[in-house]
Design an enzyme around this catalytic site. Sequence first.
Site, PDB file in Angstrom:
ATOM      1  CB  SER A  54      -0.946  -0.054   1.266  1.00 42.72           C
ATOM      2  OG  SER A  54      -1.403   1.284   1.456  1.00 42.72           O
ATOM      3  CB  ALA A  59      19.490  35.296 -11.872  1.00 41.15           C
ATOM      4  CB  CYS A 118      12.081  31.066 -15.766  1.00 37.71           C
ATOM      5  SG  CYS A 118      13.783  31.319 -15.997  1.00 37.71           S
ATOM      6  CB  THR A 145      16.654  32.502 -18.018  1.00 38.83           C
ATOM      7  OG1 THR A 145      16.352  33.246 -16.870  1.00 38.83           O
ATOM      8  CG2 THR A 145      18.080  32.498 -18.059  1.00 38.83           C
ATOM      9  N   GLY A 188      12.589  24.150 -10.130  1.00 38.50           N
ATOM     10  CA  GLY A 188      12.034  24.423 -11.332  1.00 38.50           C
ATOM     11  C   GLY A 188      12.035  23.365 -12.320  1.00 38.50           C
ATOM     12  N   GLY A 189      10.729  23.598 -12.986  1.00 43.99           N
ATOM     13  CA  GLY A 189      10.572  22.639 -14.269  1.00 43.99           C
ATOM     14  C   GLY A 189       9.583  21.389 -13.930  1.00 43.99           C
ATOM     15  N   GLY A 246       7.301  35.294 -12.856  1.00 49.55           N
ATOM     16  CA  GLY A 246       8.814  35.083 -12.480  1.00 49.55           C
ATOM     17  C   GLY A 246       9.426  36.364 -11.934  1.00 49.55           C
ATOM     18  CB  SER A 250       1.400   6.471  -6.576  1.00 49.88           C
ATOM     19  OG  SER A 250       1.202   5.408  -7.225  1.00 49.88           O
ATOM     20  CB  THR A 261       4.072   1.341  -4.412  1.00 52.59           C
ATOM     21  OG1 THR A 261       3.091   2.251  -5.533  1.00 52.59           O
ATOM     22  CG2 THR A 261       3.581   2.330  -2.973  1.00 52.59           C
TER      23      THR A 261
END
Length: 372
Positions: A25, A137, A192, A194, A226-227, A292, A338, A341
Site C-alpha cells: 500500500s 539568478a 522563467c 532565461t 524548477g521545471g 517570474g 505511488s 510503490t
Amino acid sequence: MRIEEEKKLDYDSVLIRPKRSELGSRKEVDLYREFSFRNAKSDANGPQYHGVPIMASNMDGVGTFEIAEALSEHGLFTCLIKSYDESDLCEFFHVDAVKHREHVAYSMGIAQHDYDKFKSVYNTEKVKLKYICVDVANGYSERFSEFIKRLRDECPDVVIIAGNVVTGEMTEELILSGADIVKVGIGPGSVCTTRIQTGVGFPQVSAVIECADAAHGLGGHVIADGGCTNPGDVSKAFAAGADFVMLGGMFAGHDEGGGEVISRYYKNGEVYKTESGWEDVIEQRKFVQFYGMSSKAANEKHFGGLKEYRSSEGREILVPYRGEILHTVQDLLGGIRSTCTYAGAKKLKWLSKCTTFVKTDQQFNTVFANQG
C-alpha cells in the site's frame, strides 16, 4: 567553442521503470528524510533536518508566511520571499515560533542592503534563523562565492542554501565556500524566460544528476529547483538524486499565497433555450496572477521598474485559482508515494537507488488531456 555530444535529459525525456515491489500500500511509504549538514555547526547530536523535503519557492504568491505555516503542518519547507520587512521577519522568526524555524528559510540577495537587513534580523534578540537561502539568478559569479564565504564565516551556525547553478564543478565550489545545500536549475521554471532571452541553461534531470553526484561526494546536498509540472516530475527529481525539490508554479494560485482572485467569463460551447432563442452558456473561471521574479512585474513591484540595462526574464500569467494548498499537498504526496510503490522504495531515501530511467519521446496519451 566546443560541443558536448551526449544528449541531456529533462523531466519529459524519461520515465521511471517499474519493478517488483513488496509494498502492499502507498501508506507504507515513508516520505520523511533526515539530514545533517556539512558546514553548519550544530550543538545537536542527531540530524539537523527532519521533514518531507519539498520546498515552496521564494516567489511572490508562493513563499509567503501563510504558505509556510500551512506547509510546516505537514513537514514541508518554505523559502520566504525577499520582500518582507524587518519587523515582520523578526516576529515570524521569534524563538517561540519553533516550527517556523525548523521548516522555513530566510531569503536574501547579495547586495549590501540585503546583507544589512539580514544582519539586523539575525542579531535581533530572541530571533533565531536556522536556514538562509541566498538566491541569485547567476550563481557562477566570483562575487557570489565570496559572499557565501563571508556569510559562513560570520554565521557559522546557519544552514546556507545557495544557488542557482547547473554543473558539478560550481556545486563543489559553493559547498567548499560554505554552502550546505545548493539550488540546481537555470531556466526550467514555468514563468522563467532565461533560456529564451540568453540561450543559457541545462536540461533539469541531467543537471540534478550531475550536481547531486558532486554534492554528495563532499557531504553536501542539492535542491532541484524548477521545471516540475506534476507529481510525477517531483518523483523524477528525487529519483535523479535531489535531496529537496523546490516548487513555484505548482504551489501558485492558492488562498495562502495572498494574490488577488480574478474572474474571467468564457463560452463553454454549450447553449440553452430561452424565450427569445438559444443562448450561449457562460462559465466563470477564477485565476490568480503569477510571475517570474525576473519579470517586468516583479521588477516594478520590488525594484522601482526594469532597469535600462536589463531585459525581462520572466513571464506574467494567470494560473487557475486552487483554493486551500492542503488539497495540492495531498495530491502531490499521494503521487510520490505511488511512485515509490512502483519502484519498490519503502522510503523516499531509497528512491534514487531503486530507479532505472527509461528514455522516451512521449510521456502519456494526450487524446483526452484537456477533458477532466
